[in-house]
Motif scaffolding. Structure first.
Motif, short mmCIF file in Angstrom:
data_model
loop_
_atom_site.label_atom_id
_atom_site.label_comp_id
_atom_site.label_asym_id
_atom_site.label_seq_id
_atom_site.Cartn_x
_atom_site.Cartn_y
_atom_site.Cartn_z
N PHE A 159 0.68 -1.20 0.00
CA PHE A 159 -0.04 0.02 0.01
C PHE A 159 0.90 1.28 -0.01
N GLY A 160 1.88 1.12 -0.88
CA GLY A 160 2.70 2.09 -1.02
C GLY A 160 3.73 2.32 -0.05
N GLY A 161 4.41 3.57 0.38
CA GLY A 161 5.35 3.84 1.23
C GLY A 161 6.76 3.59 0.79
N VAL A 162 7.73 3.73 1.74
CA VAL A 162 9.32 3.52 1.18
C VAL A 162 9.57 2.10 0.99
N THR A 163 8.73 1.19 1.64
CA THR A 163 9.49 -0.10 1.66
C THR A 163 8.43 -0.98 0.81
N PRO A 164 9.00 -1.85 -0.13
CA PRO A 164 7.89 -2.65 -1.00
C PRO A 164 7.07 -3.80 -0.03
N GLU A 176 6.10 8.22 6.03
CA GLU A 176 6.73 7.04 5.32
C GLU A 176 6.17 5.91 5.12
N ASP A 177 5.07 5.66 5.83
CA ASP A 177 4.35 4.41 5.92
C ASP A 177 3.67 3.94 4.79
N GLY A 178 2.87 4.81 4.01
CA GLY A 178 2.21 4.33 2.94
C GLY A 178 0.83 5.23 2.96
N LEU A 179 0.06 4.93 1.86
CA LEU A 179 -1.44 5.76 1.54
C LEU A 179 -2.25 5.24 3.00
N VAL A 180 -2.85 6.56 3.34
CA VAL A 180 -3.83 6.49 4.54
C VAL A 180 -5.18 7.07 3.94
N LEU A 181 -5.98 6.00 4.10
CA LEU A 181 -7.38 6.36 3.77
C LEU A 181 -8.16 6.71 4.64
N PRO A 182 -8.75 7.87 4.90
CA PRO A 182 -9.90 8.36 5.81
C PRO A 182 -11.06 7.38 5.64
N PRO A 183 -12.12 7.51 6.49
CA PRO A 183 -13.24 6.74 5.99
C PRO A 183 -14.08 7.56 4.52
N ASP A 361 4.98 10.66 14.50
CA ASP A 361 6.17 10.19 14.72
C ASP A 361 5.96 8.51 15.38
N GLY A 362 4.81 8.28 15.98
CA GLY A 362 4.65 7.16 16.37
C GLY A 362 3.86 6.20 15.39
N ALA A 363 4.61 5.86 14.26
CA ALA A 363 4.27 5.03 13.37
C ALA A 363 4.18 3.48 13.86
N VAL A 364 3.22 2.80 13.16
CA VAL A 364 2.87 1.57 13.73
C VAL A 364 2.78 0.65 12.64
N THR A 365 3.85 0.60 11.87
CA THR A 365 3.87 -0.15 10.57
C THR A 365 4.05 -1.70 11.03
N MET A 366 4.86 -2.16 11.97
CA MET A 366 4.90 -3.31 12.48
C MET A 366 4.05 -3.50 13.93
N TYR A 367 2.81 -3.14 14.08
CA TYR A 367 2.44 -3.07 15.28
C TYR A 367 2.38 -4.16 16.11
N PHE A 368 2.41 -5.52 15.15
CA PHE A 368 2.23 -6.81 15.83
C PHE A 368 3.35 -7.36 16.72
N TYR A 369 4.45 -6.51 16.81
CA TYR A 369 5.68 -6.57 17.66
C TYR A 369 5.20 -6.10 19.20
#
Length: 653
Positions: A159-164, A176-183, A361-369
């Motif tokens: 869903f975009g962002g700097v990392t495939p 840096e995370d990717g596309l964010v869709l609001p409702p 600043d509190g990105a949650v890319t790898m939230y499962f950690y």
């Protein structure tokens, strides 16, 4: 047992479900017990069929092979968006769906929805998870009134962002995370909203796989809608809504009863996340205090470390979900999973912490950690209180992402395939921990190697249990898993092993901890797969020549050394560029043991030695069992020296 259930109308009920007369039950839920239970079953049947058909229709391997999605039925505003039916799927998705639907619908506008609409959103701070997880919500109407919602949360490959693929612990902000869709609307009155589709496909690398999945999603939402309307048409709206309230009330009552079985008191537990993607100067502690009073629990996360500087955080929605899932699993694993599971749980979660991160600043890319570590802390907190019902710690949570380019110039990617994604669970009173399984909050399918090898240039060289790695106990913790993969082209790796400093696999009820894991790379010194077999050893001779990615290792031998070892930091490089012919080795933590290992029956220890889970040395050291013979050349000839075993076990006493 008497509990108090507050209904959306504000009415307070103080009578247990079992104590209700038939007349009282009908008055509360609009139908008798049999009909109400039948409607619950029909609703569950609907979402299970949605899930089965969607997995069959999907093109993306993350859906069709991994099962990285969930389907639920949620009630309307009048029942406070109660979630009454779920499909098999990810607890980490399902437990957040009430908030996801409520937040999305209320922000978009409850009264602005029309028949045939499908809302979509993926903002982690609104719905939980990360931006790869799209939440699709379809309102269901009867006579122009919303009577329910059917919803699906589906992981997208990119869903975009700097990392495939999105999986990287180095992202420093939401930007840096990717596309964010609001409702917003994905379909408006049954018609695809072109602007939404264009926005999505302008920001993904694999639109050709995601497009058919989107239409499969619409199909299954429509199926769920038809099933619910059939229920309402046949049985009436009041019994249908009553069945949702009954499902959540029953779960809440079961949960309250389970909490009451715990002695009142304060129970504390903790776990750690090794480091973020900036440097290794900061270890993040997750601390939980569980305050049990009667039928209620307050989970206080005060004292937990500040939010990480890169995307290994989770949101409050995810933290609440992890706590509820953990308590349900530990206290009453047979309970029906609905939004009622959380009714008797209060959560105190300071904003700006690793379990309640704040944007940007509190990105949650790898939230499962953060959520997996929080679940571990909850298990750790209740280990003594549960006694024989306690469950040992598991593998932790580590994900590895790899990208590369084929000779024809096309890009390839693997997500969660060759890191420490599958591994052991801890032991319990039921028996030994499993060796090769997904972490509890994920509950997805383990991806086979053959589909990966068929689609990307990699060869799986080994996938094996590590000897003497599971936590010793009367029931042994699951063994750590070691996996070697040979990469046939140049490849770029984004390793994220962040739960290796302290064993995730803690022991319980007298059991011992499992070993800590690690990850290494080996340079392409030889070309052929056959010659690569020499690297499958776990000896110091083999590992000395490796380049460690992560783990607490001896600086010279590169063997695990939890006492005097050096911490090798996964983020020492922004990305790991490996030339063709390189080998990656990933090893998980071992699962925690349950019960005194010196009480494990000699024949069970003998079987462990024969099967390669325990060495002869480990049998004597960890279990007090003297095994005679050679497991490598004559495993069937192994025997137990009974007299020597008795003497050895007496020495420990």
């Amino acid at each position: 047992m008497t509990i108090t259930n507050e209904q959306p109308s504000g009415t307070v009920h103080e009578t247990s479900l079992r104590a209700l007369t038939n007349e009282e039950f009908v008055a509360r839920y609009g139908a008798d017990r049999f009909t109400t239970s039948l409607l619950n079953t029909k609703s569950t049947y609907a979402v299970q069929n949605m899930a089965t058909a969607f997995r069959r229709q999907a093109f993306s391997p993350i859906v069709s092979l991994v099962y990285d999605f969930s389907c639920v039925i949620v009630g309307p505003r009048e029942v406070d968006y109660a979630m009454g039916a779920i499909s098999d799927g990810l607890p980490t998705f399902i437990g957040a769906m009430t908030e996801a639907v409520r937040n999305t619908v209320e922000e978009y506008g409850y009264d602005d929805l029309r028949e045939g609409d499908v809302l979509v959103g993926n903002d982690p701070y609104r719905i939980g998870g990360h931006v790869n997880d799209l939440c699709f919500i379809k309102p269901i109407f009867v006579d122009d009134t919303i009577v329910s919602f059917v919803a699906m949360k589906v992981h997208q490959l990119d869903f975009g962002g700097v990392t495939p693929g999105g999986f990287s612990a180095s992202k420093r902000s939401t930007y840096e995370d990717g596309l964010v869709l609001p409702p917003m609307l994905m379909w408006s009155q049954g018609k695809a909203v072109r602007q939404t589709f264009s926005l999505l496909f302008d920001n993904t690398r694999w639109a050709e796989l995601i497009l058919p999945d989107l239409f499969a999603t619409q199909t299954q939402l429509g199926f769920g809608e038809r099933m619910i309307l059939e229920i309402i048409d046949r049985y009436g709206l009041e019994p249908y809504l009553g069945s949702i309230r009954y499902a959540t009330d029953a779960s809440a009552e079961r949960m309250a009863e389970a909490i009451t079985e715990l002695p009142d008191g304060d129970y504390t537990g903790s776990s750690v996340v090794d480091a973020d993607g900036v440097d290794d100067t900061e270890t993040y502690a997750i601390k939980v205090a569980l305050r049990v009073r009667g039928s209620k629990i307050e989970a206080d996360l005060s004292g937990t470390s500040r939010q990480a500087r890169t995307g290994i955080n989770c949101t409050f929605i995810d933290a609440k979900n992890a706590i509820g899932c953990g308590l349900s699993m530990l206290l009453s694993p047979g309970i029906a999973f609905t939004s009622g599971n959380w009714r008797n749980i209060d959560v105190v979660c300071p904003p700006g912490s690793i379990v309640s991160a704040m944007p940007p600043d509190g990105a949650v890319t790898m939230y499962f950690y953060a959520t997996a570590s929080l679940l571990s802390a909850v298990s750790n907190a209740l280990a003594d209180a549960l006694g024989h019902r306690a469950v040992g710690g598991d593998l932790g949570r580590n994900v590895h992402n790899t990208v590369g380019v084929r000779p024809d110039g096309s890009q390839w990617s693997t997500v969660g395939a060759f890191g420490g994604e599958q591994g052991p669970w801890g032991a319990s009173e039921v028996g030994d921990g499993e060796n090769y399984i997904i972490s509890i909050l994920a509950n997805i399918s383990s991806l086979g190697f053959e589909p990966i090898e068929a689609s990307v240039p990699v060869v799986a060289l080994s996938n094996e249990a590590v000897i003497d790695s599971g936590g010793p106990g009367y029931h042994r913790g699951g063994s750590a898993m070691s996996r070697d993969s040979l990469w046939l082209t140049d490849s770029t790796h984004f390793p994220c092993p962040v739960t290796l400093k302290g064993s995730g696999g803690f022991g319980v009820n007298g059991g011992k901890a499992g070993i800590t894991g690690a990850a290494w790379t080996f340079a392409p010194t030889v070309a052929s797969i056959a010659e690569r077999q020499q690297l499958l050893s776990h000896s110091a001779e083999t590992l000395t020549s490796s380049d460690p990615i992560a783990g607490v290792l001896h600086p010279d031998t590169k063997l695990q050394d939890g006492n005097d070892g050096k911490y090798f930091y996964f983020g020492s490089r922004p990305m790991w560029d490996l030339p063709a012919g390189s080998v990656l080795r990933s090893m998980t933590n071992g699962g925690g043991g349950w019960g005194d290992p010196f009480t494990r029956e000699e024949q069970r220890v003998l079987a462990d030695v024969r099967n390669g889970y325990v060495s002869i040395v480990g049998a004597a050291r960890d279990y007090g069992v003297v095994v005679v013979g050679d497991p490598a050349t004559d495993p069937e000839g192994l025997t137990v020296d009974v007299d020597a075993t008795v003497r050895l076990r007496e020495q420990r006493c």
